[in-house]
Design a protein around this motif. Structure first.
Motif, mmCIF file in Angstrom:
data_model
loop_
_atom_site.group_PDB
_atom_site.id
_atom_site.type_symbol
_atom_site.label_atom_id
_atom_site.label_comp_id
_atom_site.label_asym_id
_atom_site.label_seq_id
_atom_site.Cartn_x
_atom_site.Cartn_y
_atom_site.Cartn_z
ATOM 1 N N PRO A 1 26.741 32.952 20.560
ATOM 2 C CA PRO A 1 26.393 33.386 21.923
ATOM 3 C C PRO A 1 26.362 32.253 22.955
ATOM 4 N N TYR A 2 25.989 31.052 22.529
ATOM 5 C CA TYR A 2 25.968 29.924 23.467
ATOM 6 C C TYR A 2 27.380 29.603 23.972
ATOM 7 N N THR A 3 28.326 29.460 23.071
ATOM 8 C CA THR A 3 29.682 29.101 23.498
ATOM 9 C C THR A 3 30.373 30.282 24.172
ATOM 10 N N ARG A 4 30.013 31.498 23.778
ATOM 11 C CA ARG A 4 30.651 32.675 24.377
ATOM 12 C C ARG A 4 30.278 32.804 25.857
ATOM 13 N N VAL A 5 28.998 32.645 26.179
ATOM 14 C CA VAL A 5 28.595 32.802 27.584
ATOM 15 C C VAL A 5 29.095 31.620 28.421
ATOM 16 N N LEU A 6 29.179 30.438 27.822
ATOM 17 C CA LEU A 6 29.772 29.295 28.528
ATOM 18 C C LEU A 6 31.244 29.553 28.832
ATOM 19 N N SER A 7 31.955 30.085 27.858
ATOM 20 C CA SER A 7 33.368 30.395 28.050
ATOM 21 C C SER A 7 33.541 31.437 29.153
ATOM 22 N N SER A 8 32.680 32.432 29.188
ATOM 23 C CA SER A 8 32.742 33.447 30.244
ATOM 24 C C SER A 8 32.568 32.812 31.617
ATOM 25 N N PHE A 9 31.641 31.869 31.711
ATOM 26 C CA PHE A 9 31.382 31.200 32.991
ATOM 27 C C PHE A 9 32.607 30.425 33.465
ATOM 28 N N ASP B 1 35.770 30.621 32.492
ATOM 29 C CA ASP B 1 36.975 31.436 32.641
ATOM 30 C C ASP B 1 36.827 32.427 33.793
ATOM 31 N N LYS B 2 35.817 33.267 33.734
ATOM 32 C CA LYS B 2 35.725 34.390 34.661
ATOM 33 C C LYS B 2 35.094 34.027 36.006
ATOM 34 N N ILE B 3 34.179 33.093 36.027
ATOM 35 C CA ILE B 3 33.481 32.763 37.273
ATOM 36 C C ILE B 3 34.146 31.593 37.995
ATOM 37 N N CYS B 4 34.446 30.527 37.245
ATOM 38 C CA CYS B 4 35.043 29.339 37.881
ATOM 39 C C CYS B 4 36.566 29.426 37.989
ATOM 40 N N GLY B 5 37.180 30.235 37.149
ATOM 41 C CA GLY B 5 38.634 30.216 37.054
ATOM 42 C C GLY B 5 39.330 31.193 37.980
ATOM 43 N N ILE B 6 40.586 30.885 38.268
ATOM 44 C CA ILE B 6 41.474 31.808 38.970
ATOM 45 C C ILE B 6 42.187 32.640 37.905
ATOM 46 N N GLN B 7 42.170 33.960 38.035
ATOM 47 C CA GLN B 7 42.707 34.834 37.004
ATOM 48 C C GLN B 7 44.232 34.888 37.062
ATOM 49 N N ARG B 8 44.822 35.553 36.058
ATOM 50 C CA ARG B 8 46.285 35.523 35.967
ATOM 51 C C ARG B 8 46.966 36.267 37.112
ATOM 52 N N ASN B 9 46.198 37.078 37.854
ATOM 53 C CA ASN B 9 46.769 37.737 39.038
ATOM 54 C C ASN B 9 46.692 36.851 40.281
ATOM 55 N N GLY B 10 46.195 35.602 40.096
ATOM 56 C CA GLY B 10 46.127 34.654 41.201
ATOM 57 C C GLY B 10 44.887 34.791 42.065
ATOM 58 N N ARG B 11 43.965 35.685 41.652
ATOM 59 C CA ARG B 11 42.757 35.912 42.442
ATOM 60 C C ARG B 11 41.509 35.636 41.623
ATOM 61 N N ARG B 12 40.382 35.666 42.296
ATOM 62 C CA ARG B 12 39.101 35.534 41.623
ATOM 63 C C ARG B 12 38.792 36.801 40.823
ATOM 64 N N TYR B 13 38.014 36.636 39.783
ATOM 65 C CA TYR B 13 37.638 37.769 38.937
ATOM 66 C C TYR B 13 36.757 38.747 39.707
ATOM 67 N N ARG B 14 37.115 40.008 39.644
ATOM 68 C CA ARG B 14 36.333 41.108 40.209
ATOM 69 C C ARG B 14 36.036 40.945 41.699
ATOM 70 N N GLY B 15 37.006 40.473 42.451
ATOM 71 C CA GLY B 15 36.925 40.505 43.911
ATOM 72 C C GLY B 15 35.762 39.739 44.504
ATOM 73 N N ASN B 16 34.702 40.465 44.912
ATOM 74 C CA ASN B 16 33.599 39.820 45.643
ATOM 75 C C ASN B 16 32.517 39.283 44.720
ATOM 76 N N LEU B 17 32.735 39.299 43.396
ATOM 77 C CA LEU B 17 31.705 38.832 42.471
ATOM 78 C C LEU B 17 31.348 37.368 42.705
ATOM 79 N N VAL B 18 32.354 36.498 42.767
ATOM 80 C CA VAL B 18 32.084 35.066 42.904
ATOM 81 C C VAL B 18 31.417 34.742 44.245
ATOM 82 N N PRO B 19 31.904 35.291 45.385
ATOM 83 C CA PRO B 19 31.166 35.056 46.643
ATOM 84 C C PRO B 19 29.707 35.514 46.570
ATOM 85 N N LYS B 20 29.461 36.613 45.870
ATOM 86 C CA LYS B 20 28.083 37.105 45.717
ATOM 87 C C LYS B 20 27.247 36.110 44.915
ATOM 88 N N LEU B 21 27.831 35.550 43.862
ATOM 89 C CA LEU B 21 27.119 34.556 43.054
ATOM 90 C C LEU B 21 26.824 33.285 43.846
#
Length: 272
Positions: A81-89, A91-111
């Protein structure tokens, strides 16, 4: 409810309950290869044929009939669980997704606005305090899971036990739950128990890490991201994952499981 997140080979040689961030891209490609003798050209999550998925309507009756009859060997794969949640952070929060955009639209600005999370600028390449930002993200994860706000929990950081449980609750039975950290050993055991149209040489299979390169590189050892408060939050959020899948809660630096998964315990505790 059926069997969300469940994949099955067209030959019905094997059934797999997907758990995000747990080698699912590699496992999916192995399943695809075992039927067709070739890999899917692209991210296996994008395939719409030659591999049965619950998300594909025409696959649902086939998967449901197979799983309820326990007609094929069924498995899943878990991760610390430690490495899994780090990987999620990363990849999904800091990273640009394969469609060239942020994950889930307004999620990152909200964070950024509500939790003070930094992600390395618009393209994720800028310097930022990874440890502080991750710990703030962990507060957000706790809020989504505990109170379902400011949004419902995302599949990439919701507990593995929840993913595993839906398969059991709707009539499925696991024959194997193995560890990402012992991938070759676990996947080989699955292959040894099934017959596939094409033989799979696991030593020759590449690793399909589709999230690699999406986000910034982790700069510190795993244990540096988890202080006492972070560990308290991890237990609050993921205690069932640590207990059922035998990972070391006391030492975030130990990514290896402490023992094998007790399948009888998993079915008993998650089948309610």
């Amino acid at each position: 409810m059926g069997f969300p997140g469940t994949w099955m080979t067209e030959s019905e040689s094997v059934v797999y309950r997907v758990i995000p961030k747990c080698a699912c891209s590699t496992i999916g490609q192995i399943m695809y290869y075992s039927d067709h003798g070739t890999f899917f050209d692209g991210d296996i999550h994008d395939s719409t044929e030659k591999l049965h998925k619950w998300a594909q309507e025409n696959s649902q009756p086939l998967i449901e009939a197979n799983v309820k009859a326990h007609a094929s060997y069924a498995f899943t794969c878990v991760r610390n669980p430690y490495t899994r949640v780090l990987s999620s952070f990363f990849d999904k929060i800091c990273g640009i997704q394969r469609n060239g955009r942020r994950y889930r639209g307004n999620l990152v600005p909200k964070l950024i606005q509500q939790y003070g999370v930094e992600v390395g600028g618009d393209d994720g390449t800028g310097e930022f305090d990874q440890i502080a930002s991750f710990r703030r993200f962990l507060l957000f994860v706790r809020d989504t899971i505990r109170w379902r706000r400011p949004m419902d929990p995302d599949i990439h950081w919701s507990g593995m036990s929840g993913h595993v449980a839906t398969f059991i609750a709707n009539g499925g039975t696991y024959d194997k739950i193995f560890f990402t950290e012992k991938f070759n050993e676990g996947m080989q055991d699955v292959l040894d128990h099934i017959e596939t149209p094409h033989w799979v040489d696991l030593s020759a299979i590449p690793r399909f890490n589709e999230s690699e390169g999406h986000g910034p590189k982790r700069l510190h050892p795993v244990e540096d991201y988890f202080d006492d408060l972070s560990m308290h939050l991890m237990w609050e959020i993921f205690h069932r994952d640590f207990q059922l899948f035998k990972y070391d809660f006391e030492n975030p630096g130990n990514k290896m499981p402490l023992s094998d998964v007790d399948l009888a315990e998993v079915h008993a505790k998650l089948g309610d």
